[in-house]
Write a protein that holds these residues in place. Sequence first.
Motif, short mmCIF file in Angstrom:
data_model
loop_
_atom_site.label_atom_id
_atom_site.label_comp_id
_atom_site.label_asym_id
_atom_site.label_seq_id
_atom_site.Cartn_x
_atom_site.Cartn_y
_atom_site.Cartn_z
N LEU A 141 0.84 -1.19 0.00
CA LEU A 141 0.00 0.00 0.00
C LEU A 141 0.87 1.24 0.00
O LEU A 141 1.97 1.25 0.56
CB LEU A 141 -0.89 0.03 1.26
N GLU A 142 0.36 2.29 -0.63
CA GLU A 142 0.98 3.60 -0.52
C GLU A 142 0.22 4.38 0.54
O GLU A 142 -0.96 4.70 0.37
CB GLU A 142 0.90 4.34 -1.87
N ILE A 143 0.87 4.64 1.67
CA ILE A 143 0.26 5.39 2.76
C ILE A 143 1.18 6.55 3.11
O ILE A 143 2.33 6.35 3.50
CB ILE A 143 0.02 4.50 4.00
N ASP A 144 0.66 7.77 2.96
CA ASP A 144 1.44 8.98 3.24
C ASP A 144 2.77 8.97 2.52
O ASP A 144 3.83 9.34 3.07
CB ASP A 144 1.67 9.13 4.75
N GLY A 145 2.74 8.54 1.25
CA GLY A 145 3.95 8.56 0.44
C GLY A 145 4.91 7.42 0.69
O GLY A 145 5.99 7.37 0.07
N LYS A 146 4.55 6.49 1.59
CA LYS A 146 5.40 5.35 1.89
C LYS A 146 4.79 4.07 1.33
O LYS A 146 3.57 3.89 1.35
CB LYS A 146 5.59 5.19 3.40
N THR A 147 5.64 3.18 0.85
CA THR A 147 5.19 1.87 0.41
C THR A 147 5.28 0.91 1.58
O THR A 147 6.35 0.70 2.16
CB THR A 147 6.04 1.36 -0.76
N VAL A 148 4.13 0.34 1.96
CA VAL A 148 4.05 -0.52 3.14
C VAL A 148 3.67 -1.93 2.71
O VAL A 148 2.67 -2.12 2.01
CB VAL A 148 2.99 0.02 4.13
N PRO A 149 4.45 -2.97 3.09
CA PRO A 149 4.05 -4.35 2.78
C PRO A 149 2.70 -4.67 3.41
O PRO A 149 2.42 -4.25 4.54
CB PRO A 149 5.17 -5.19 3.40
N ALA A 150 1.88 -5.42 2.69
CA ALA A 150 0.52 -5.69 3.18
C ALA A 150 0.03 -7.02 2.66
O ALA A 150 0.43 -7.48 1.58
CB ALA A 150 -0.43 -4.58 2.76
N THR A 151 -0.85 -7.64 3.44
CA THR A 151 -1.58 -8.84 3.02
C THR A 151 -3.02 -8.43 2.78
O THR A 151 -3.65 -7.82 3.65
CB THR A 151 -1.50 -9.94 4.07
N HIS A 152 -3.55 -8.79 1.61
CA HIS A 152 -4.86 -8.32 1.16
C HIS A 152 -5.88 -9.46 1.22
O HIS A 152 -5.62 -10.56 0.74
CB HIS A 152 -4.75 -7.80 -0.28
N TYR A 153 -7.05 -9.18 1.83
CA TYR A 153 -8.16 -10.12 1.89
C TYR A 153 -9.40 -9.44 1.30
O TYR A 153 -9.56 -8.21 1.37
CB TYR A 153 -8.48 -10.53 3.32
N VAL A 154 -10.30 -10.27 0.79
CA VAL A 154 -11.60 -9.78 0.31
C VAL A 154 -12.70 -10.52 1.07
O VAL A 154 -12.78 -11.75 1.02
CB VAL A 154 -11.76 -9.99 -1.20
N MET A 155 -13.53 -9.77 1.79
CA MET A 155 -14.65 -10.33 2.54
C MET A 155 -15.94 -10.12 1.76
O MET A 155 -16.20 -9.01 1.28
CB MET A 155 -14.76 -9.66 3.92
N THR A 156 -16.73 -11.18 1.63
CA THR A 156 -18.00 -11.11 0.92
C THR A 156 -19.08 -11.78 1.75
O THR A 156 -18.81 -12.44 2.75
CB THR A 156 -17.92 -11.79 -0.46
N GLY A 157 -20.33 -11.60 1.33
CA GLY A 157 -21.47 -12.16 2.06
C GLY A 157 -22.33 -11.05 2.61
O GLY A 157 -22.61 -10.06 1.92
N ASP A 158 -22.75 -11.17 3.88
CA ASP A 158 -23.55 -10.12 4.51
C ASP A 158 -22.75 -8.84 4.70
O ASP A 158 -23.34 -7.76 4.86
CB ASP A 158 -24.07 -10.60 5.87
N VAL A 159 -21.43 -8.96 4.71
CA VAL A 159 -20.54 -7.80 4.81
C VAL A 159 -19.52 -7.90 3.70
O VAL A 159 -18.96 -8.98 3.46
CB VAL A 159 -19.81 -7.77 6.17
N THR A 160 -19.28 -6.80 3.00
CA THR A 160 -18.24 -6.77 1.96
C THR A 160 -17.17 -5.76 2.38
O THR A 160 -17.47 -4.62 2.68
CB THR A 160 -18.81 -6.40 0.59
N ARG A 161 -15.93 -6.22 2.38
CA ARG A 161 -14.80 -5.37 2.75
C ARG A 161 -13.56 -5.81 1.98
O ARG A 161 -13.34 -7.00 1.76
CB ARG A 161 -14.48 -5.48 4.26
N ASP A 162 -12.74 -4.86 1.60
CA ASP A 162 -11.36 -5.12 1.23
C ASP A 162 -10.51 -4.78 2.44
O ASP A 162 -10.66 -3.70 3.04
CB ASP A 162 -10.94 -4.27 0.02
N LEU A 163 -9.60 -5.69 2.81
CA LEU A 163 -8.84 -5.55 4.05
C LEU A 163 -7.36 -5.74 3.76
O LEU A 163 -6.97 -6.70 3.06
CB LEU A 163 -9.29 -6.61 5.07
#
Length: 217
Positions: free
Chosen positions: A167-189
């Motif tokens: 992710l780019e956060i405040d101009g910094k590249t931060v390592p991240a693990t990405h999940y996708v939640m679906t169903g009654d709740v949808t979120r990218d995490l």
Amino acid sequence: MPKSTLRRISLALSTLGLFSLCASQAMADQTLNYKVFKDGEPIGTEQVILSDTSDGQTAHIITETSVQVLFLKFHYHHDRTETWNGDNLVSVKAETDDDGTPYQWLAEYEGKCFEVAGKGVPRREQCDGAWPLTLWREDVTSKTSLYSVIDAAPYKVSVAKTVDDSLEIDGKTVPATHYVMTGDVTRDLWYDQNGKLLKTSFKKKGYDIDFIRVDAN
């Protein structure tokens, strides 16, 4: 499983405000700070205050947003305290003002079984190990049963892990693990290497909502 009375719940919830805030801030071991955005415009903040205890950890979550839509202004305040024993949830106390609609409830756990009751929520007992939608912890992605942090309404979800991302956060590249939640709740995490939330994105009433951690490095 012990039975909570409404009086006991009321007394427990009455300690949630100033006392819990002062105590958690005084003993905080880590604080996660987030900014909340609607279509790229800042609308509020969230804090997750983590404090170690003799047998685990408490998490005190405070969310505050104000949104202007045409001539209408909407306000949301949420205050929640989670008590953990290792990776086991012991209790959750929550108080929410959802634009003038109040909710107060207490959930208590014994293993995978829990009881929840309070103001604005129906009393129920379940043994499916559900957690609240407590997204600051990466291990919430292992759950298929969750419930609302506002009114404790039950959710059924599926979560899929994507390839490791950054992710780019405040101009910094931060390592991240990405999940996708679906169903009654949808979120990218997105989570950092310590399993703490970096960012969550979703749509609400057609608007893009983002919670982005501002102290990530």
